[in-house]
Design a protein around this motif. Structure first.
Motif, PDB file in Angstrom:
ATOM      1  N   ASP A  66      12.592  -3.656   6.869  1.00 13.46           N
ATOM      2  CA  ASP A  66      13.663  -2.748   6.464  1.00 13.46           C
ATOM      3  C   ASP A  66      13.189  -1.311   6.646  1.00 13.46           C
ATOM      4  OD1 ASP A  66      15.678  -1.305   5.329  1.00 13.46           O
ATOM      5  OD2 ASP A  66      15.677  -2.362   3.399  1.00 13.46           O
ATOM      6  N   PRO A  67      13.873  -0.507   7.464  1.00 12.52           N
ATOM      7  CA  PRO A  67      13.403   0.872   7.687  1.00 12.52           C
ATOM      8  C   PRO A  67      13.698   1.808   6.531  1.00 12.52           C
ATOM      9  CG  PRO A  67      15.447   0.475   8.882  1.00 12.52           C
ATOM     10  CD  PRO A  67      15.047  -0.834   8.281  1.00 12.52           C
ATOM     11  N   GLY A  68      14.482   1.385   5.541  1.00 16.38           N
ATOM     12  CA  GLY A  68      14.851   2.259   4.435  1.00 16.38           C
ATOM     13  C   GLY A  68      13.745   2.403   3.402  1.00 16.38           C
ATOM     14  N   TRP A  69      14.063   3.162   2.344  1.00 19.34           N
ATOM     15  CA  TRP A  69      13.077   3.431   1.298  1.00 19.34           C
ATOM     16  C   TRP A  69      12.648   2.149   0.596  1.00 19.34           C
ATOM     17  CZ3 TRP A  69       9.654   6.806  -0.069  1.00 19.34           C
ATOM     18  CH2 TRP A  69       9.150   6.856  -1.372  1.00 19.34           C
ATOM     19  N   GLN A  70      13.587   1.271   0.310  1.00 24.07           N
ATOM     20  CA  GLN A  70      13.236   0.016  -0.345  1.00 24.07           C
ATOM     21  C   GLN A  70      12.363  -0.831   0.563  1.00 24.07           C
ATOM     22  OE1 GLN A  70      14.006  -0.509  -3.603  1.00 24.07           O
ATOM     23  NE2 GLN A  70      12.567  -2.235  -3.423  1.00 24.07           N
ATOM     24  N   GLY A  71      12.595  -0.707   1.860  1.00 23.39           N
ATOM     25  CA  GLY A  71      11.743  -1.428   2.797  1.00 23.39           C
ATOM     26  C   GLY A  71      10.301  -0.961   2.730  1.00 23.39           C
ATOM     27  N   VAL A  72      10.112   0.344   2.533  1.00 25.05           N
ATOM     28  CA  VAL A  72       8.748   0.878   2.380  1.00 25.05           C
ATOM     29  C   VAL A  72       8.102   0.303   1.128  1.00 25.05           C
ATOM     30  CG1 VAL A  72       7.401   2.966   1.962  1.00 25.05           C
ATOM     31  CG2 VAL A  72       9.252   2.996   3.638  1.00 25.05           C
ATOM     32  N   LEU A  73       8.860   0.278   0.027  1.00 25.67           N
ATOM     33  CA  LEU A  73       8.304  -0.201  -1.233  1.00 25.67           C
ATOM     34  C   LEU A  73       7.987  -1.687  -1.191  1.00 25.67           C
ATOM     35  CD1 LEU A  73      10.570   1.666  -3.841  1.00 25.67           C
ATOM     36  CD2 LEU A  73       8.478   2.458  -2.718  1.00 25.67           C
ATOM     37  N   ASP A  74       8.777  -2.468  -0.441  1.00 25.58           N
ATOM     38  CA  ASP A  74       8.578  -3.918  -0.384  1.00 25.58           C
ATOM     39  C   ASP A  74       7.596  -4.341   0.695  1.00 25.58           C
ATOM     40  OD1 ASP A  74      10.392  -4.163  -2.434  1.00 25.58           O
ATOM     41  OD2 ASP A  74      12.094  -4.563  -1.102  1.00 25.58           O
ATOM     42  N   SER A  75       7.122  -3.405   1.493  1.00 27.09           N
ATOM     43  CA  SER A  75       6.278  -3.743   2.646  1.00 27.09           C
ATOM     44  C   SER A  75       4.799  -3.651   2.294  1.00 27.09           C
ATOM     45  CB  SER A  75       6.578  -2.785   3.796  1.00 27.09           C
ATOM     46  OG  SER A  75       6.073  -1.491   3.505  1.00 27.09           O
ATOM     47  N   ASN A  76       3.970  -4.000   3.266  1.00 28.23           N
ATOM     48  CA  ASN A  76       2.526  -3.825   3.145  1.00 28.23           C
ATOM     49  C   ASN A  76       2.069  -2.520   3.781  1.00 28.23           C
ATOM     50  OD1 ASN A  76       1.863  -6.120   1.662  1.00 28.23           O
ATOM     51  ND2 ASN A  76       1.702  -7.407   3.481  1.00 28.23           N
ATOM     52  N   CYS A  77       2.988  -1.563   3.931  1.00 29.50           N
ATOM     53  CA  CYS A  77       2.596  -0.240   4.421  1.00 29.50           C
ATOM     54  C   CYS A  77       1.624   0.391   3.420  1.00 29.50           C
ATOM     55  CB  CYS A  77       3.817   0.660   4.583  1.00 29.50           C
ATOM     56  SG  CYS A  77       4.958   0.121   5.873  1.00 29.50           S
ATOM     57  N   ILE A  78       0.587   0.998   3.920  1.00 30.52           N
ATOM     58  CA  ILE A  78      -0.410   1.626   3.043  1.00 30.52           C
ATOM     59  C   ILE A  78      -0.228   3.134   3.088  1.00 30.52           C
ATOM     60  CG2 ILE A  78      -2.045  -0.285   3.218  1.00 30.52           C
ATOM     61  CD1 ILE A  78      -3.561   1.384   5.299  1.00 30.52           C
ATOM     62  N   TRP A  79      -0.088   3.750   1.923  1.00 32.35           N
ATOM     63  CA  TRP A  79       0.161   5.188   1.845  1.00 32.35           C
ATOM     64  C   TRP A  79      -0.175   5.774   0.478  1.00 32.35           C
ATOM     65  CZ3 TRP A  79       4.694   6.398  -1.285  1.00 32.35           C
ATOM     66  CH2 TRP A  79       5.422   5.259  -1.660  1.00 32.35           C
ATOM     67  N   ILE A  80      -0.743   4.964  -0.405  1.00 35.33           N
ATOM     68  CA  ILE A  80      -1.017   5.384  -1.773  1.00 35.33           C
ATOM     69  C   ILE A  80      -2.518   5.317  -2.031  1.00 35.33           C
ATOM     70  CG2 ILE A  80      -0.688   4.795  -4.212  1.00 35.33           C
ATOM     71  CD1 ILE A  80       2.089   3.725  -3.419  1.00 35.33           C
ATOM     72  N   GLN A  81      -3.045   6.353  -2.696  1.00 39.38           N
ATOM     73  CA  GLN A  81      -4.435   6.342  -3.136  1.00 39.38           C
ATOM     74  C   GLN A  81      -4.471   5.876  -4.595  1.00 39.38           C
ATOM     75  OE1 GLN A  81      -3.266   9.868  -2.160  1.00 39.38           O
ATOM     76  NE2 GLN A  81      -3.088   8.766  -0.228  1.00 39.38           N
ATOM     77  N   PHE A  82      -5.500   5.113  -4.914  1.00 39.85           N
ATOM     78  CA  PHE A  82      -5.605   4.588  -6.278  1.00 39.85           C
ATOM     79  C   PHE A  82      -7.017   4.817  -6.794  1.00 39.85           C
ATOM     80  CE2 PHE A  82      -5.953   1.639  -9.766  1.00 39.85           C
ATOM     81  CZ  PHE A  82      -4.672   1.643 -10.320  1.00 39.85           C
ATOM     82  N   TRP A  83      -7.116   5.270  -8.066  1.00 37.27           N
ATOM     83  CA  TRP A  83      -8.394   5.528  -8.710  1.00 37.27           C
ATOM     84  C   TRP A  83      -8.419   4.875 -10.079  1.00 37.27           C
ATOM     85  CZ3 TRP A  83     -12.603   8.149  -6.711  1.00 37.27           C
ATOM     86  CH2 TRP A  83     -12.395   8.784  -5.478  1.00 37.27           C
ATOM     87  N   ALA A  84      -9.580   4.351 -10.426  1.00 35.21           N
ATOM     88  CA  ALA A  84      -9.785   3.756 -11.746  1.00 35.21           C
ATOM     89  C   ALA A  84     -11.047   4.361 -12.359  1.00 35.21           C
ATOM     90  CB  ALA A  84      -9.930   2.242 -11.645  1.00 35.21           C
ATOM     91  N   GLU A  85     -10.979   4.709 -13.630  1.00 34.80           N
ATOM     92  CA  GLU A  85     -12.158   5.206 -14.341  1.00 34.80           C
ATOM     93  C   GLU A  85     -12.746   4.061 -15.150  1.00 34.80           C
ATOM     94  OE1 GLU A  85     -13.514   8.551 -17.670  1.00 34.80           O
ATOM     95  OE2 GLU A  85     -11.543   8.688 -16.709  1.00 34.80           O
ATOM     96  N   LEU A  86     -13.989   3.696 -14.829  1.00 36.30           N
ATOM     97  CA  LEU A  86     -14.680   2.587 -15.473  1.00 36.30           C
ATOM     98  C   LEU A  86     -15.965   3.130 -16.080  1.00 36.30           C
ATOM     99  CD1 LEU A  86     -14.114   0.103 -12.535  1.00 36.30           C
ATOM    100  CD2 LEU A  86     -12.788   0.249 -14.649  1.00 36.30           C
ATOM    101  N   PRO A  87     -16.048   3.210 -17.405  1.00 33.86           N
ATOM    102  CA  PRO A  87     -17.126   3.972 -18.044  1.00 33.86           C
ATOM    103  C   PRO A  87     -18.492   3.313 -18.039  1.00 33.86           C
ATOM    104  CG  PRO A  87     -15.697   2.984 -19.692  1.00 33.86           C
ATOM    105  CD  PRO A  87     -15.061   2.715 -18.369  1.00 33.86           C
TER     106      PRO A  87
END
Length: 437
Positions: A237-258
């Protein structure tokens, strides 16, 4: 004795000012070239948050399998994650503090009609972002976790943007218009420019920090596209929902583990999550994951390029050549004083005294060469202003540590270069010199 040998060294160096000037110039030029490159290298390779870098982690997961591995990395794992995984990570609460984030941008419409609209870089993130990365505030503070959940239209703005829009006044509670949408200012940052910009290395590691920060949930709800890199192996799906439901990578994620135990538990959870995705049919390949702390992440992403490391090698090779030249000049100087040294030996000076005098001369040359090298380093950094980014330039200055490194390197290198000429001078036989006279 120190004062005695120092006086002898100064008088000896004054006898042949041309040769002394050449030795100092050789050391100074070598130190200037090597320290200029070293200063830039230290700025690029520095730890942006040293007391927490072992507690901040980036989780990675193989979204694409063998057919989609096109990444230039040792293990060919993607450097970002999909929206599906980002939401799963956030909802699992496997880390005490965590954030998903991505780059966005806006057109700002100033309230002052004399100011034209302009574009700003922004970042969609969660409230934990500011505490995890110790972002300093001038006015107000970050939004709350409840604001994330409620999709509150609030923003944190940079000091520079606050100066431009509100003349530096406390703008907390004021409204700014971004892409024709109103947002309430909840906080104003102090100047914050980590180098490298570790929380997002996908575009420019040494780029400027964003001027606007807004809740991730608001950006998703208002379908604000990323200004960063998005890579898609397949999207139906080329729309916005298609981006959210896809395996497209575009987000950075960080976790703080003390702690190490917390990191181990998170690794275990990440492996279990990837295995579950395979069992559910989303992944048709063996699960692969990785968890890297900040320091390891910077090395993994090659923030300091191979070209910079090669330049370091070249600059210190040049310093070595300069030291060889200085050694040749010192050998000529010491052997030119063979008669004087022979007379001193005949009058009772032992080899240790000759060694001490020659090494003191080398140390004096090293101090003078180091001072010249510091001045040349400052000039070299000034000449790089048109080449380096403003963020790197903010860190590339001769602080006391840099001056100390330059001076100690100059003195130590000069003394090492003087060892062979000094040994030759101390080995002079007084009988031969007196006989030749």
């Amino acid at each position: 004795m120190f004062g005695y040998y120092f006086g002898l060294a100064v008088r000896s160096l004054k006898r042949n000012m041309v040769l002394t000037a050449l030795m100092i110039a050789a050391i100074g030029v070598g130190i200037g070239a090597s320290m200029t490159v070293l200063t830039v290298f230290r700025a690029m390779a520095g730890d942006p948050i040293p007391h927490k870098s072992r507690q901040l982690f980036v989780p990675q997961i193989d979204n694409w399998g063998p057919l989609g591995r096109v990444f230039d990395s040792p293990d060919q794992l993607e450097d970002q994650i999909s929206y599906i995984d980002a939401m799963a990570f956030m909802n699992a609460h496997a880390a005490p503090h965590q954030t998903a984030t991505y780059a966005v941008g806006f057109a700002v419409t100033p309230a002052d009609p004399q100011l034209l609209p302009f574009k700003v870089e922004a970042r969609a993130t969660y409230s934990d972002f500011f505490g995890m990365f110790e972002v300093p505030f001038r006015y107000g503070g970050p939004w709350s976790a409840s604001d994330d959940q409620a999709r509150a239209p609030v923003v944190v703005i940079s000091r520079e943007l606050n100066d431009k829009l509100f003349a530096g006044a406390n703008s907390v509670g004021r409204t700014i218009k971004l892409d024709n949408e109103d947002y309430r200012v909840i906080g104003v940052l102090q100047h914050w420019q980590p180098a490298p910009r570790f929380y997002d290395l996908t575009t420019s590691p040494f780029g400027e920090s964003e001027q606007v920060y807004l809740p991730f949930t608001v950006a998703i709800e208002r379908q604000i596209n990323t200004w960063g890199n998005m890579n898609c192996a397949k999207r139906s799906d080329p729309g916005w929902q298609g981006v959210l439901d896809s395996n497209c990578i575009w987000i950075q994620f960080w976790a703080e583990l003390p702690s190490a135990a917390a990191a181990q538990n998170y690794r275990r959870w990440l492996d279990n999550y990837a295995a579950e995705q395979q069992r559910s049919g989303r992944f048709g390949w063996p699960p692969r994951t990785q968890l890297r702390d900040l320091r390891t992440w910077l090395k993994y992403r090659h923030v300091v390029s191979d070209e910079a490391r090669i330049m370091m090698l070249v600059s210190f090779s040049f310093l070595f050549v300069c030291l060889l030249n200085a050694m040749g000049l010192m050998l000529a100087k010491f052997m030119g004083r063979a008669a004087d040294i022979g007379v001193r030996r005949a009058l009772g000076a032992n080899r240790r005294a000759i060694l001490a005098q020659c090494l003191m001369e080398a140390a004096v040359v090293g101090v003078a060469g180091g001072a010249l090298g510091v001045a040349l380093t400052a000039l070299g950094l000034l000449g790089l202003r048109d080449v380096l980014s403003r963020q790197v330039l903010e860190l590339t200055h001769m602080d006391p540590t840099g001056v100390g490194i330059a001076m100690l390197t100059a003195i130590a290198a000069t003394i090492v270069a003087a060892l062979y000429p000094t040994w030759r001078a101390a080995d002079i036989q007084p009988a031969w010199q007196l006989k030749s006279q």
